[in-house]
Design a protein around this motif. Structure first.
Motif, PDB file in Angstrom:
ATOM      1  N   VAL A   1       0.854  -1.180   0.000  1.00 23.04           N
ATOM      2  CA  VAL A   1       0.000   0.000   0.000  1.00 23.04           C
ATOM      3  C   VAL A   1       0.893   1.235   0.000  1.00 23.04           C
ATOM      4  O   VAL A   1       1.897   1.296   0.722  1.00 23.04           O
ATOM      5  N   VAL A   2       0.545   2.208  -0.842  1.00 20.49           N
ATOM      6  CA  VAL A   2       1.252   3.484  -0.904  1.00 20.49           C
ATOM      7  C   VAL A   2       0.318   4.556  -0.367  1.00 20.49           C
ATOM      8  O   VAL A   2      -0.762   4.798  -0.928  1.00 20.49           O
ATOM      9  N   ILE A   3       0.699   5.184   0.717  1.00 19.47           N
ATOM     10  CA  ILE A   3      -0.067   6.296   1.277  1.00 19.47           C
ATOM     11  C   ILE A   3       0.459   7.590   0.667  1.00 19.47           C
ATOM     12  O   ILE A   3       1.648   7.877   0.726  1.00 19.47           O
ATOM     13  N   GLY A   4      -0.458   8.352   0.071  1.00 18.68           N
ATOM     14  CA  GLY A   4      -0.046   9.546  -0.658  1.00 18.68           C
ATOM     15  C   GLY A   4       0.252   9.245  -2.109  1.00 18.68           C
ATOM     16  O   GLY A   4       1.095   9.895  -2.727  1.00 18.68           O
ATOM     17  N   ALA A   5      -0.454   8.290  -2.664  1.00 18.19           N
ATOM     18  CA  ALA A   5      -0.147   7.798  -4.009  1.00 18.19           C
ATOM     19  C   ALA A   5      -0.380   8.834  -5.092  1.00 18.19           C
ATOM     20  O   ALA A   5       0.136   8.683  -6.208  1.00 18.19           O
TER      21      ALA A   5
ATOM     22  N   GLU B   1      -8.399  11.197   0.553  1.00 19.10           N
ATOM     23  CA  GLU B   1      -9.675  10.715   1.062  1.00 19.10           C
ATOM     24  C   GLU B   1      -9.504   9.451   1.903  1.00 19.10           C
ATOM     25  O   GLU B   1     -10.186   9.249   2.906  1.00 19.10           O
ATOM     26  N   ASP B   2      -8.586   8.592   1.481  1.00 21.27           N
ATOM     27  CA  ASP B   2      -8.375   7.334   2.196  1.00 21.27           C
ATOM     28  C   ASP B   2      -7.729   7.542   3.556  1.00 21.27           C
ATOM     29  O   ASP B   2      -7.948   6.752   4.486  1.00 21.27           O
ATOM     30  N   THR B   3      -6.920   8.594   3.687  1.00 22.27           N
ATOM     31  CA  THR B   3      -6.220   8.802   4.957  1.00 22.27           C
ATOM     32  C   THR B   3      -7.033   9.616   5.946  1.00 22.27           C
ATOM     33  O   THR B   3      -6.711   9.633   7.133  1.00 22.27           O
ATOM     34  N   ARG B   4      -8.076  10.294   5.475  1.00 23.97           N
ATOM     35  CA  ARG B   4      -8.916  11.045   6.421  1.00 23.97           C
ATOM     36  C   ARG B   4      -9.611  10.106   7.401  1.00 23.97           C
ATOM     37  O   ARG B   4      -9.811  10.440   8.565  1.00 23.97           O
TER      38      ARG B   4
END
Length: 347
Positions: A181-185, A210-213
């Protein structure tokens, strides 16, 4: 006349350059005076700069020889001396997010009357970086995570070309058994990380803002590899905690490209110090379910030529407006002055 002084990087593992010989020539052709220090580790030989028309100076001589009218250009941290900085410096100071050592650096400028134009603050009106190493940081961080997962990472690290690194990734291509998984992709670093994972045969899970909120931590833990590339300018809820590492998980390798360790902006408070080229991997949990972290703050130096060419291409046109009151450099100056003023408020 605008004068630039490209300094030698004091960190032994830093092989990048803020300015390539080709882009130095472009500046000289536009009337800029460019001095370049000799450097045994810089990826571009000094002959290239001499051939471009640069004046050549001895390694580390800026403190003694650089005129006060010049801007000292670099990338990473300054040497510890001189204690008082009198020049105008352009480099990544990492001084405004509460990082360890930031107050001392700012006090050195305060003591000497010098100025820091921090490249982290080289932003457009919408707050986007105008010159950055992000893509190559993401690519290198994800590549090292894959090599660690395969058990073939070598230490100390040695810089190489992108073609060589790509070849190492491709030779052990995975076939769907590994998840990442890449956060900030959606950002530059995220794109680089995704490209490296794809080269290794891994189709990454791509998480954006949106995914990290409302981050699904259980979903994160079900991946083998985590690459964090998100850079926040304000504190966020941790993506992982130590308790998560003790829970049921598949996660075994973390590459923290952002590397905000020691700062209140650190979204991965599961480690307390950066790793480096000598010891690139830190084990956070041992058997039976080990998990390792890679957190190197000059990752793009793994592929120094490509990273430098990309960065220099963005930077050299902006350098032409140094000292002309341009908005982009005024924003850098404003950030520095605010940071110095906050030092006084803490006293």
């Amino acid at each position: 006349m605008l004068r630039l002084w490209l300094r030698h990087e004091s960190r032994p593992t830093e092989r990048r350059a803020a300015l390539t010989p080709e882009d130095a020539r472009k500046l000289i052709e536009r009337g800029v005076h460019v001095t370049v220090e000799e450097s045994p580790q810089r990826v571009f030989p000094i002959d290239g700069y001499a051939g471009a028309g640069c004046v050549i100076a001895p390694q580390g001589s800026w403190a003694r020889r650089c005129p006060s009218t010049a801007y000292v250009l670099g990338l990473k941290e300054l040497p510890d001396e001189p204690a008082a900085l009198v020049h105008r410096h352009v480099f990544f100071g990492h001084a405004y997010k509460g990082q360890p050592g930031a107050p001392r650096l700012l006090r050195r400028f305060e003591a000497g009357g010098g100025t820091l134009f921090d490249l982290e603050e080289l932003l457009d009106a919408e707050g986007r970086r105008m010159a950055a190493f992000g893509y190559w940081a993401g690519y290198a961080g994800a590549a090292l995570a894959v090599l660690r997962y395969r058990g073939v990472i070598t230490a100390p690290l040695v810089s190489c070309s992108r073609a060589e690194l790509h070849g190492r990734l491709a030779r052990g291509r995975h076939t769907g058994d590994v998840t990442a998984v890449v956060i900030g992709a959606d950002g530059r670093s995220g794109h680089g990380a995704c490209d490296a994972l794809t080269a290794a045969g891994i189709e990454p899970t791509r998480w954006g803002c949106e995914d990290t909120r409302d981050l699904d931590r259980n979903a994160l833990l079900r991946h083998d590899i985590l690459v964090n590339t998100i850079g926040s300018r304000r504190p966020v809820a941790p993506f992982l905690t130590m308790a998560d590492l003790d829970s049921e998980r598949r996660l075994s390798v973390i590459a923290d490209v952002t590397c905000d360790v020691g700062s209140e902006l650190n979204a991965l408070p599961v480690y307390d110090h950066a790793t480096d080229w000598i010891n690139p991997v830190e084990r956070l949990r041992g058997s039976p379910h080990p998990v390792d972290v890679i957190a190197i703050d000059n990752l793009p130096s793994l592929v120094p030529a490509e990273a430098s060419r990309s960065f220099s291409a963005d930077l050299w046109p902006l350098l032409l407006s140094l000292g002309d009151g341009s908005e982009v450099w005024d924003r850098c100056l404003g950030a520095f002055r605010r940071a110095v003023a906050l030092l006084g408020e803490r006293d």
